[in-house]
Design an enzyme around this catalytic site. Structure first.
Site, PDB file in Angstrom:
ATOM      1  CD  GLU A  60      -1.527  -2.456   1.548  1.00  0.00           C
ATOM      2  OE1 GLU A  60      -2.297  -3.416   1.409  1.00  0.00           O
ATOM      3  OE2 GLU A  60      -0.353  -2.591   2.003  1.00  0.00           O
ATOM      4  NE  ARG A 272       3.604  -8.263   0.032  1.00  0.00           N
ATOM      5  CZ  ARG A 272       3.428  -7.267  -0.822  1.00  0.00           C
ATOM      6  NH1 ARG A 272       4.078  -7.248  -1.970  1.00  0.00           N
ATOM      7  NH2 ARG A 272       2.601  -6.279  -0.547  1.00  0.00           N
ATOM      8  CG  MET A 312      12.907  -5.363   3.052  1.00  0.00           C
ATOM      9  SD  MET A 312      11.539  -6.478   2.638  1.00  0.00           S
ATOM     10  CE  MET A 312      10.151  -5.350   2.737  1.00  0.00           C
ATOM     11  N   GLY A 313      12.527  -3.191  -0.997  1.00  0.00           N
ATOM     12  CA  GLY A 313      12.497  -1.947  -1.752  1.00  0.00           C
ATOM     13  C   GLY A 313      13.027  -2.023  -3.164  1.00  0.00           C
ATOM     14  CD  GLU A 314      17.372  -4.982  -4.728  1.00  0.00           C
ATOM     15  OE1 GLU A 314      18.019  -4.080  -5.289  1.00  0.00           O
ATOM     16  OE2 GLU A 314      17.868  -6.070  -4.399  1.00  0.00           O
ATOM     17  CG  ASN A 338       0.076  -4.170  -8.840  1.00  0.00           C
ATOM     18  OD1 ASN A 338      -0.633  -4.481  -9.794  1.00  0.00           O
ATOM     19  ND2 ASN A 338       0.598  -2.971  -8.704  1.00  0.00           N
ATOM     20  N   PRO A 339      -0.237  -7.581 -10.350  1.00  0.00           N
ATOM     21  CG  PRO A 339      -2.000  -8.246 -11.730  1.00  0.00           C
ATOM     22  CD  PRO A 339      -1.700  -7.755 -10.338  1.00  0.00           C
ATOM     23  CD  GLU A 341       4.479  -4.050  -7.734  1.00  0.00           C
ATOM     24  OE1 GLU A 341       4.765  -5.245  -7.491  1.00  0.00           O
ATOM     25  OE2 GLU A 341       4.453  -3.177  -6.862  1.00  0.00           O
TER      26      GLU A 341
END
Length: 423
Positions: A60, A272, A312-314, A338-339, A341
């Site tokens: 989110e 995840r 995380m974050g990449e 989310n597909p 991305e």
């Protein structure tokens, strides 16, 4: 159950919340930190009077980032307070907005009237914006008592969630009636919210802001450079991203089948949740896969079979490294991730059957030939192998996904216009 009973039960459940935090802190120590913020104690100093945005966790937060950046541009005089519920979400928010002095951040307190009231009196927002589904009765009621309009942004509501809300109509109907805007992704979701008690004049179909994802052009360029460094430009690389417990064994079984016909295939496995990184590394090693860890910057060689994406974050960068993308949370009944991305990077996309969090988007992509649904390890291995052996089909599928995304952009502007009307 009405709000009074809900609040009583929430108070009675606080010992269970404490145990849950303690258990999670054993795997991820950050859950044991900043506990005061979860009850609106020891909140950081904040400039009051701006916009409060709540994004529950990492996904989110990433989805909200373009909206928040546009709010900063549209309202240069206002601070924006961004809250979340998880340490990984907190890390992402701080990384996304590092150096932006008007972004303020803390955890959202638990949905207790006194904690919510203390938080709101500290922040004193002019507008509250909740991303996607995180609706809390006491937070919304405390906003209504103070005359703070509450907006749901990029709202989604699955049929299963709607049935759950309907079972507690004495709690959810008054909560929805107190909201000033429900900006939802589809007409189907608008009808679900209306049936649950939302006011008709407050419900707008604005579309999904996830279609408005813009990929930094340096991301695919950096990924191509790293593939060259690995000497893997001709090597088949696929990614299984945002995987949940119960999926990894299936994915590794599919990879083992794939290696039987394409012995140089490389899997990028991205759990995840951060607390699963160590156990997933152990699983890959236990199953005999030659595995390296992204977090340790270990080199990928010709012998490497699995790259564990334990950072995380990449995620977008890891998607860019791959030729084919599987979107996790969909082989188990988690609702999928989310597909769009991987579609934004023109990657052909695979998912499991459980995509109810992205039902409309997944249906659009399937219809366009941009997404293939699989049920098990054999189906996953077959689909990946098909795209490896038919690269033109893979390119066509990836381009179809990109076309779906571009055809549905514009939701962000519609949402921002609706929010401005409530300020």
């Amino acid at each position: 159950m009405n709000r009074t009973l809900y609040t009583l039960l929430f108070h009675l459940g606080l010992p269970l919340l404490a145990v849950r935090l303690w258990l999670r802190a054993r795997k991820a120590p950050a859950y044991g930190q900043r506990l005061g913020e979860r009850f609106a104690y020891r909140l950081p100093a904040m400039q009051p009077g701006g916009i409060w945005v709540h994004a529950v966790s990492v996904g989110e937060s990433i989805a909200a980032a373009p909206m928040i950046r546009q709010l900063l541009l549209r309202h240069p005089e206002l601070p924006i307070t961004v809250t979340c519920m998880t340490p990984t979400g907190s890390e992402r928010i701080q990384a996304l907005f590092a150096g932006e002095p008007r972004i303020q951040h803390c955890y959202l307190p638990y949905d207790l009237p006194w904690a919510s009231g203390r938080f709101l009196d500290h922040v004193r927002p002019r507008l509250a914006v909740i991303i996607e589904t995180e609706l809390w009765p006491n937070h919304i009621h405390q906003c209504a008592r103070r005359g703070i309009p509450v907006a749901l942004a990029n709202g989604r509501l699955s049929e299963r969630s709607a049935r759950g809300y309907a079972r507690f109509s004495r709690l959810t109907a008054p909560m929805l009636a107190e909201m000033s805007l429900l900006a939802v992704q589809t007409e189907t979701e608008a009808q679900r919210f209306l049936a649950l008690g939302a006011r008709a004049e407050c419900v707008q179909v604005t579309g999904s802001i996830k279609f408005d994802l813009n990929v930094d052009p340096t991301v695919p360029a950096r990924a191509a450079q790293l593939r060259e460094q690995w000497q893997a430009c001709e090597r088949p690389v696929w990614i299984a991203a945002s995987t949940h417990e119960g999926e990894d064994e299936v994915i590794l079984a599919a990879h083992r089948q794939l290696l039987a016909s394409h012995g140089d295939a490389l899997l990028i496995l991205v759990p995840r949740h951060q607390e699963r990184f160590a156990s997933m590394h152990a699983l890959c090693k236990a199953q005999g896969f030659t595995t390296v860890q992204r977090s340790l910057d270990q080199p990928v060689t010709a012998a490497t079979q699995v790259l564990l994406g334990d950072t995380m974050g990449e995620l977008l960068f890891l998607y860019a490294l791959a030729d084919i993308a599987f979107v996790g949370g969909s082989l188990v009944a988690n609702g999928g991730h989310n597909p769009l991305e991987p579609a934004a990077l023109a990657k052909p996309v695979l998912s499991g059957p459980h995509m109810f969090n992205f039902l409309e988007i997944a249906a659009m992509m399937r219809k366009a030939g941009a997404l293939i649904e699989v049920d098990d390890a054999q189906g996953l291995a077959t689909a990946v192998r098909q795209w490896i052996e038919l690269p033109r089909d893979a390119v066509h599928s990836g381009q179809a996904g990109l076309a779906v995304m571009r055809a549905n952009q514009g939701a962000l502007k519609r949402l921002l216009d609706a929010l401005d009307a409530r300020l």
